[in-house]
Motif scaffolding. Sequence first.
Motif, PDB file in Angstrom:
ATOM      1  N   TYR A   1     -11.521  12.483  -5.319  1.00 46.28           N
ATOM      2  CA  TYR A   1     -11.580  12.235  -6.583  1.00 46.28           C
ATOM      3  C   TYR A   1     -10.073  11.537  -6.499  1.00 46.28           C
ATOM      4  O   TYR A   1      -9.053  12.098  -5.730  1.00 46.28           O
ATOM      5  N   ALA A   2      -9.836  10.873  -7.654  1.00 48.36           N
ATOM      6  CA  ALA A   2      -8.456  10.070  -7.756  1.00 48.36           C
ATOM      7  C   ALA A   2      -7.444  11.166  -7.631  1.00 48.36           C
ATOM      8  O   ALA A   2      -7.474  12.027  -8.204  1.00 48.36           O
ATOM      9  N   GLY A   3      -6.503  10.902  -6.591  1.00 53.79           N
ATOM     10  CA  GLY A   3      -5.333  11.923  -6.805  1.00 53.79           C
ATOM     11  C   GLY A   3      -4.380  11.870  -7.826  1.00 53.79           C
ATOM     12  O   GLY A   3      -4.078  12.857  -8.368  1.00 53.79           O
ATOM     13  N   ILE A   4      -4.323  10.673  -8.670  1.00 50.87           N
ATOM     14  CA  ILE A   4      -3.693  10.847  -9.907  1.00 50.87           C
ATOM     15  C   ILE A   4      -4.615   9.974 -10.800  1.00 50.87           C
ATOM     16  O   ILE A   4      -4.969   8.825 -10.509  1.00 50.87           O
ATOM     17  N   ARG A   5      -5.322  10.673 -11.803  1.00 48.55           N
ATOM     18  CA  ARG A   5      -6.098  10.026 -12.744  1.00 48.55           C
ATOM     19  C   ARG A   5      -5.693   8.835 -13.765  1.00 48.55           C
ATOM     20  O   ARG A   5      -4.243   9.373 -14.025  1.00 48.55           O
ATOM     21  N   ARG A   6      -6.249   7.906 -13.948  1.00 50.87           N
ATOM     22  CA  ARG A   6      -5.561   7.152 -15.039  1.00 50.87           C
ATOM     23  C   ARG A   6      -5.521   7.342 -16.339  1.00 50.87           C
ATOM     24  O   ARG A   6      -6.140   8.318 -16.717  1.00 50.87           O
TER      25      ARG A   6
END
Length: 226
Positions: A146-151
Amino acid sequence: MAKCGMVIDQRRCTGCAACSIACKNENNVPDGIYWSHYIMETKGEFPNIIQNYISTLCNHCEDAPCVTACPVNPKAMYKQDNGITMHDEETCIGCRACETACPYGVIYYNDEEPFGKWRSGDGAELTEKVGGNVIPYYNPDRAASYAGIRRGNKVEKCTFCDHRVANGEEPYCVDACPSNARTFGDLDDSSSEVSKLLANNDSLVLQPEENTKPQVYYINKFDVKE
């Protein structure tokens, strides 16, 4: 295939919030967003007051209303075979239908680009000094699934630390709990610790009237005398 679930022993929970802190560090959770949170209940009248602290997280419901509400195809909010409710940032359109549908208030929406304070001013300078990641305490393990830092303009929530579960580990909130109030495991395995706890204790789920079949259970609820 395992059916992932969690049991939280309320008599063991001390309200220290170690679970919430661990979750933020493990999953790079932005300010103002809580994959692991709590409910505070105060009952009675002074001086006979009782306060309950109830840890909360995504319930990974078997009949997840957030999945049903997601309008895109393929679903941005979806169920894995092991029962974990996951979110696909790439297909998410930020409509927040899942957030509205969730009766537990555990889905959060990023109104803006997360971690803005690390992108400008003194924060940006510190970020650069520690290697140029978006945040100095960034955990790259999160980005395995899953994205390490979500947008910005996306939703996000607890995933039972699916990246750890895939490697045979427990969610980090379970590891971090100093009083062993949280137990994670296979609900379909009668020999697992979670199954034994549910077999040997009265349990409850939050908002049972919603009929979502939550996979997070609470045992040893404090007795409240009115």
